[in-house]
Design a protein around this motif. Structure first.
Motif, short mmCIF file in Angstrom:
data_model
loop_
_atom_site.label_atom_id
_atom_site.label_comp_id
_atom_site.label_asym_id
_atom_site.label_seq_id
_atom_site.Cartn_x
_atom_site.Cartn_y
_atom_site.Cartn_z
N LEU A 219 -4.65 -7.67 -16.08
CA LEU A 219 -4.74 -6.21 -16.11
C LEU A 219 -3.34 -5.60 -15.96
O LEU A 219 -3.02 -4.59 -16.57
N PHE B 100 -1.52 3.88 -1.78
CA PHE B 100 -2.84 3.87 -1.15
C PHE B 100 -2.75 4.27 0.31
O PHE B 100 -3.74 4.62 0.94
N ARG C 261 -18.16 -10.55 -12.97
CA ARG C 261 -18.63 -11.14 -11.72
C ARG C 261 -19.12 -12.58 -11.93
O ARG C 261 -19.27 -13.31 -10.98
N ASN D 233 0.82 -1.20 0.00
CA ASN D 233 0.00 0.00 0.00
C ASN D 233 0.86 1.26 0.00
O ASN D 233 0.53 2.25 -0.65
N ARG E 96 -7.89 -9.19 -1.84
CA ARG E 96 -9.23 -9.51 -2.25
C ARG E 96 -9.34 -9.02 -3.68
O ARG E 96 -9.05 -7.86 -3.95
N TYR F 209 2.03 -1.32 -10.90
CA TYR F 209 0.72 -1.95 -10.86
C TYR F 209 0.67 -2.87 -9.67
O TYR F 209 1.65 -3.53 -9.33
N ARG F 210 -0.46 -2.92 -9.03
CA ARG F 210 -0.60 -3.81 -7.89
C ARG F 210 -1.89 -4.60 -8.00
O ARG F 210 -2.88 -4.12 -8.55
N PHE G 255 -4.75 -6.75 -5.52
CA PHE G 255 -5.22 -6.68 -4.14
C PHE G 255 -5.44 -8.09 -3.62
O PHE G 255 -5.72 -9.01 -4.39
N ARG H 248 -9.79 -7.40 -7.01
CA ARG H 248 -10.44 -6.17 -7.42
C ARG H 248 -10.52 -6.13 -8.93
O ARG H 248 -9.51 -5.95 -9.61
N ILE H 249 -11.71 -6.34 -9.47
CA ILE H 249 -11.91 -6.12 -10.89
C ILE H 249 -13.25 -5.41 -11.03
O ILE H 249 -13.99 -5.31 -10.06
N ALA H 250 -13.55 -4.90 -12.19
CA ALA H 250 -14.83 -4.22 -12.39
C ALA H 250 -15.88 -5.28 -12.65
O ALA H 250 -16.01 -5.78 -13.76
N GLU H 251 -16.63 -5.63 -11.59
CA GLU H 251 -17.45 -6.83 -11.65
C GLU H 251 -18.58 -6.74 -12.66
O GLU H 251 -18.90 -7.71 -13.32
#
Lengths: 293, 385, 290, 257
Positions: D165, D53, D151, D48, D87, D82-83, D85, D89-92
């Motif tokens: 990504l 972040f 999703r 982070n 959990r 680029y990182r 997460f 994280r994608i655009a569901e």
């Protein structure tokens, strides 16, 4: 008969522009706003004041209204720097109240509670048929603009902001700039609808631009289906169509308006419960509340 | 996704079917009106639902009563097509368009809310349809157009008469105005203030409150501590109750004069109770005589209540329109009705003595009343002179 | 004059506080803005009215029954709508929208049943006590007392009782609380019950003071929401301070600017607080957590 | 080799908990580094801090020789960090294709004005973006799913997408937070395949992972973190025998229990 039909087309067109513009921020960017009728009102007052009273050319007044609304949009956009989700809704609510009070109380600018009467009808709206043509083509135009925007690289970023702001940042985009841009575009579109509305009705007063109207527009988008192009159109048609249909149905007068509101409320709750993407099936505001790191 | 495209389509079909039905209705109606020349179709746009419905439903009842009475007499059949405006300008235009364009009705009664009347007025002018309001009191309507009439006095008239009365008869010199912050409240405030200051009086305080306000203590406290001879209140029934009760609680100790008929509303008399005693208010003078009494009886017989606000005005409108039609050989034509109305002088209606000025505004004497022991009592009838 | 204005401000603050207490209690455990709270306020007053005047129960009894029903109504809303939505994975925005819908339904049903014009428990001339140029009625004193007692009640509930502890745990994180074996549903239900009961109580007190109309809940709720946010939702001390601030601002600002700007000032205050620190007076502690 | 990233003297407290305590790290271009350590050692916090972040309380972060300590996350991402997460994280509620396009598309065409006024330009470019995205999808065996909403993918597929990504955004430094955790063995192979692509593109990679055989296979060396500091740097073999590492792992587990 025709004129009545054309009149409904005019209202439908105006409201389609409104719902499409709201959907750009709520359905695509994930920022639910209940300040939209205030932005609509800014456009309407722009035309009423600059065209109706100061006799600028209509186009100029219309543009002034849009610029003013864009600036107001910037003002709403600024809270989105920090606020997310429901807090943002509250901020837009405060803005709506402030705008309404401005229209209602600053009487030497806006005519106050009495509003502004006698706005001349511009030549291209001189008959209802023409007005219907203008409004339906505007609705088409703005629906198309929104369609292009949301499918462009720009729109893709907006959609991603709705999904996950941290992801947007991880991919190197500044969500704040996009949010403000989206809000300003949306405000300008709403004001465009407002300007046309003012020229058509030839009369503006603050009671047309209340919180309840804002909520109704938001509900229309949600019911129709957010994040799609057909959804807001459908929502606007419900908003305009339902009262007209009930007018023909002939409910007992003492309860008709309450029944209409109850129908709206039920539609909203049922849609959220059983068809979260709206009637047309767009984006659904599911849980995406990743706790901030 | 694909399945859902069906739904909007269905919706459109429903609209079209409904539109189709109404089209047929229209044809039937026009056929009928050709068959029997003596049927008159009059339109009405009123807030039959929503917040303003309490002002829209009585005129509907009054107009219906008039239509039925005239129809029973035989020579003419009167039908009234009532449309709902919900007190919203755009909806009002919808309703009006439906009457004027779909059903080709030349005379429309309405609207109640001034904002709606003002929005409809330009359409009525363009479509050449006579619009007669039973209840809109905004001063702006005076200049709304040639085809626009009303049988309720303008706020301008009411404010002027009340200001003169209070200045001359009650000896007020310094007053506070407490008004509801909407079109009606501001219109009344301005008309009172203009006349009162031109007479040499002074408006020390102007306090507004938003509609549906539930707490007027701040305003009343300010008034209590101001140096005024009296308070002019412009209010609706709900807030009239508040003013009366909270002024009593705070022991404001100034006489209140209400530039509104809301004081007579049953809910005010009931809820304010003793707090209403001593309230002086102004409203268009009720009619005297046989016709008015007969109307009140007939109304009570039919609807079970005394005539509410604006019922009598609507009753008069229908009678005036029918008179205009009779003068034109039983036909309803907008220009003829308009010309006829401008000639009306001292018509003894059930809502008062009606004359129209060159703006289409009614000139009526006004009544000053007072609440005593929970009941209204007439103090005097005053005119402009 | 000033004394009266301050008293007015306190009276207003007490009703805002009652509304805000219930509203933010529900927010802390379920994390969404429950706008149907406004409908509960209205219904509390009307139920008490009907039980009192139609069933002939004495006013105090009617009020108790009505408050109880309001609590149940809140739980019912939670079960019939919110829980189902939550099970489908709805976020706070969806729940808020649903609560708009519920509000619309309830307000209009109220209008259909009881009519739009003012009703009241005690028509007629209120008797007031005046001292130091300030007048106050018995209802006002009662309202002030009840608001104070409610605040203390919640403070004790949260600080001392096991139940309050569980509520705080749920407020921190619903998932975590579930993981620890806390019956979160019961806790949320309890907060809906208590919160809605406060709303009903506030409605009855307001109606006893100025009578009831079907829209009374909305305005009361708006002020409650402002107080809740300015005070920082979940912070009892913040709520108390904010309700005093909003009440006094509303009643004192009128001496500085025109009374038509009363609402604007309150909402401008809200906007400033939102922009400066979205978590209100309680910002330092809460902001760190989020 | 050129130093890509260097962070020095990083301190970060959450309330009373000291999560990073004077941490020092240096990454050279093209290196693949494993990052290990017990839970609560501050690994994710370090990510982070590097990706912006979280701002450190003290200390400096340099990337490509530039001080980026106070840059917001999106600026760092632009300069090539680029990182992923922990959990996913994608655009569901966007399609898989749109997810990838988001990374591929040119930022110059993201202005609303260019969206409207230069339709033809971006439409033409979109073809190349789509082609490249499609190729990447083929690497993941997801080419048939490109039109589905993200999703609707399985957890493993979503994780692959989040790795993809990173490849698509062409970052110079990849911070992968447990890329293999929770994946089935077939998915693990595909994920490793994607990480190999990153290596081939000469991106530097830091991987938080517990799977030692994987780290052994991929990494040039590993870092071991405990109590907010880098305790050890070297190869895995030696790491296993390092006394301090063992203690802190055990200690960490005892804390957990």
């Amino acid at each position: 008969m025709e004129a009545y039909f054309y009149h409904l087309v005019v209202l439908g067109g105006v409201y389609i522009v409104l719902t499409q513009s709201l959907d750009l921020i709520s359905g695509h960017t994930g920022l639910m706003s209940i300040a939209h009728s205030a932005l609509f009102g800014i456009g309407a007052y722009g035309v009423a004041i600059f065209y109706g009273q100061m006799h600028y050319p209509f186009i100029v007044a219309w543009l002034i209204g849009m610029v003013l609304a864009g600036m107001a949009g910037l003002m709403v956009g600024l809270p989105s720097l920090r606020l997310r989700g429901d807090y943002f809704v509250i901020a837009t609510f405060a803005l709506q109240v402030l705008c309404f009070n401005f229209m209602n109380n600053v009487s030497n600018v806006t005519g106050g509670t009495l509003g502004i009467t006698g706005i001349p009808t511009p030549w291209f709206m001189s008959t209802t048929a023409r007005a219907a043509l203008v409004c339906s083509s505007l609705a088409l135009l703005f629906s198309f603009i929104k369609w292009v925007l949301t499918r462009s690289p720009f729109g893709r970023v907006l959609n991603c902001i709705r999904e996950d702001e941290d992801l947007v940042m991880a991919l190197g985009r500044n969500p704040v700039g996009f949010k403000i841009a989206a809000f300003m575009i949306s405000a300008v579109m709403a004001a465009a609808a407002g300007g046309i509305y003012a020229a058509y009705v030839s009369f503006v007063d603050p009671t047309t631009f209340t919180v309840m109207d804002s909520i109704a527009i938001l509900c229309a988008v949600i019911i129709g289906g957010s994040g799609s192009t057909a959804g807001p159109v459908f929502g606007a048609l419900i908003l305009i169509g339902l009262p007209e249909i009930l007018r023909f149905v002939g409910l007992p007068y003492s309860v008709a308006s309450n029944v209409r509101q109850i129908i709206y409320g039920m539609l909203l709750v049922l849609i959220l419960m059983f068809r979260p993407g709206g009637v047309v099936g767009g984006f659904s505001f599911d849980i995406r509340e990743h706790t901030r790191l | 996704m694909r399945r859902c495209a069906v739904l909007p389509a269905l919706f459109l079909i429903v609209i079209m079917v409904i539109a189709g039905c109404s089209n047929q209705q229209e044809q039937k109606k026009s056929e009928r009106s050709k068959a029997t020349v003596k049927e008159l179709l009059i339109g009405a746009v009123l807030p039959l639902t929503g917040d303003a419905a309490p002002w829209g439903i009585p005129p509907k009842k009054g107009a219906q009563l008039a239509a039925d009475e005239i129809s029973q007499k035989g020579n003419l059949k009167i039908k009234i097509d009532f449309q709902d405006t919900t007190c919203q300008p755009a909806r009002g235009i919808s309703a009006f368009r439906q009457l004027a364009d779909v059903y080709k009705i030349p005379v429309v009664m309405g609207a109640v809310c001034s904002s709606v009347t003002l929005a409809i007025a330009p359409v009525a002018e363009k479509e050449r349809v006579v619009l007669i309001s039973p209840a809109s009191t905004s001063p702006k309507i005076s200049s709304a157009g040639d085809y626009i009439f009303r049988v309720v006095p303008s706020d301008a008239l009411r404010g002027r008469i009340f200001a003169r009365y209070l200045f001359k008869k009650k000896g007020l010199r310094k007053v506070a105005i407490l008004y509801i912050n909407n079109e009606g409240g501001v219109g009344n405030r301005d008309s009172f203030k203009n006349e009162f200051t031109s007479l040499g009086g002074k408006v020390v305080l102007e306090e507004a409150y938003p509609p549906q306000s539930r707490d007027l203590r701040a305003q009343l406290t300010k008034i209590k501590n101001s140096n005024v001879d009296g308070v002019i209140a412009v209010s609706y029934p709900d807030d009239t109750i508040l003013i009366m009760k909270q002024a009593a609680e705070l022991k404001v100790g100034k006489p209140f004069f209400y530039q509104t008929e809301a004081v007579e509303d049953p809910s005010v008399l009931k809820q304010a109770g003793a707090a209403a005693n001593g309230a002086i208010y102004i409203l268009p003078a009720p009619a005297e005589g046989e016709a008015a009494r007969a109307f009140a009886q007939a109304y009570e017989k039919r609807y079970g209540t005394k005539p509410e606000l604006f019922a009598a005005e609507a009753y008069d409108i229908i009678h005036l329109v029918v008179k205009a039609a009779e003068a034109n050989g039983g036909r309803l034509e907008a220009e003829k009705v308009r010309d006829y109305l401008y000639t009306v002088k001292s018509y003894h209606g059930v809502s008062g003595i009606i004359s129209f000025d060159s703006n289409g505004d009614v000139i009526k004497p006004m009544a000053i009343k007072i609440i005593e022991n929970g009941k209204p009592r007439l103090l005097e009838i005053v005119g402009l002179e | 004059m000033l004394s009266q204005a301050v008293v007015n401000g306190l009276i207003a603050a007490s009703t805002y506080l009652l509304v805000a207490l219930g509203f933010s209690l529900i927010y802390t455990t379920s994390r969404f803005f429950h706008f149907a709270h406004g409908a509960v306020i209205t219904l509390g007053a009307y139920l008490a009215y009907s039980i009192n005047s139609q069933a002939g129960v004495p006013l105090l009894g009617a009020a108790v029954i009505s408050v109880f029903f309001c609590g149940l109504l809140g739980v019912l809303m939670n079960h019939v709508v919110y829980n189902r939505l939550l099970r489908k994975g709805a976020g706070s925005l969806v729940l808020m929208l649903a609560s708009f819908g519920i509000y619309l339904i309830f307000e209009n049903v109220t209008t259909i049943i009881w009519g739009a014009s003012t009703l009241g428990f005690s028509p007629g001339l209120p008797s007031s006590i005046c001292k130091w140029h300030a007048c106050i009625t018995r209802i006002h004193i009662l309202t002030l007392a009840i608001a104070a007692v409610s605040w203390v009640f919640l403070a004790i509930l949260f600080a001392r009782s096991r139940h309050g502890l569980l509520m705080r745990a749920v407020a921190e994180s619903r998932e975590l609380a579930t993981a620890y074996g806390i019956k979160t549903h019961e806790i949320v239900d309890a907060s809906f019950f208590i919160g809605s009961a406060f709303a009903g109580l506030a409605g009855i007190l307001m109606a006893a003071d100025v009578g009831m109309t079907p829209t009374m809940g909305l305005h009361a709720l708006m002020m409650g929401v402002v107080v809740a946010i300015v005070g920082g939702i979940g912070s009892l001390r913040g709520l108390l301070l904010a309700s005093l601030l909003v009440g006094l601002v509303r009643h004192l600002s009128i001496f500085v600017v025109g009374s038509q700007w009363q609402d604007s000032i309150v909402f401008a205050l809200l906007l400033v607080v939102l922009l400066k620190s979205p978590w209100g007076f309680a910002s330092d502690a809460a902001a760190q957590e989020v | 080799m050129q130093v890509l990233l260097s962070a020095s003297g990083i301190f970060k407290n959450f309330g009373r908990a000291e999560v990073l305590r004077g941490l020092q790290i240096e990454v050279k271009r093209g290196e693949t580094i494993g990052l290990m350590g017990p839970n609560g050692a501050g690994k994710t916090t370090l990510f982070n801090v590097i990706s912006g972040f979280i701002l450190p309380d003290r200390g400096k972060v340099h990337f490509l020789g530039r001080d980026i300590t106070s840059d917001p996350p999106y600026k760092r991402a632009r300069s090539g960090i680029y990182r992923t997460f922990q959990r996913v994280r994608i655009a569901e509620q966007m399609t898989i294709m749109d997810n990838l396009l988001l990374a591929f598309q040119d930022r110059a065409y993201e202005r609303p004005m260019s969206a409207l006024c230069r339709i033809r330009d971006w439409l033409a470019l979109e073809h190349t973006w789509r082609r490249r995205a499609f190729e990447l999808l083929k690497e993941m065996n997801l080419e048939s799913e490109k039109g589905r909403l993200a999703r609707d993918l399985s957890y493993g597929q979503q994780k692959l997408l989040s790795l993809a990504l990173g490849i698509a955004s062409d970052a110079k430094l990849m911070l992968l937070d447990e890329p293999l955790a929770g994946l089935s063995s077939s998915m693990v192979d595909r994920a490793i395949n994607l990480i190999k692509i990153m290596v081939r593109k000469r991106s530097s990679i830091i991987i938080i992972e517990h799977n030692t055989s994987f780290l052994e296979q991929m990494c040039d060396y590993v870092l071991f973190m405990a109590q907010g500091q880098i305790l050890y740097q070297g190869n895995l073999q030696e790491l296993r025998e390092h006394p301090g590492v063992l203690r802190s792992y055990l200690g960490g587990q005892m804390e957990l229990a």
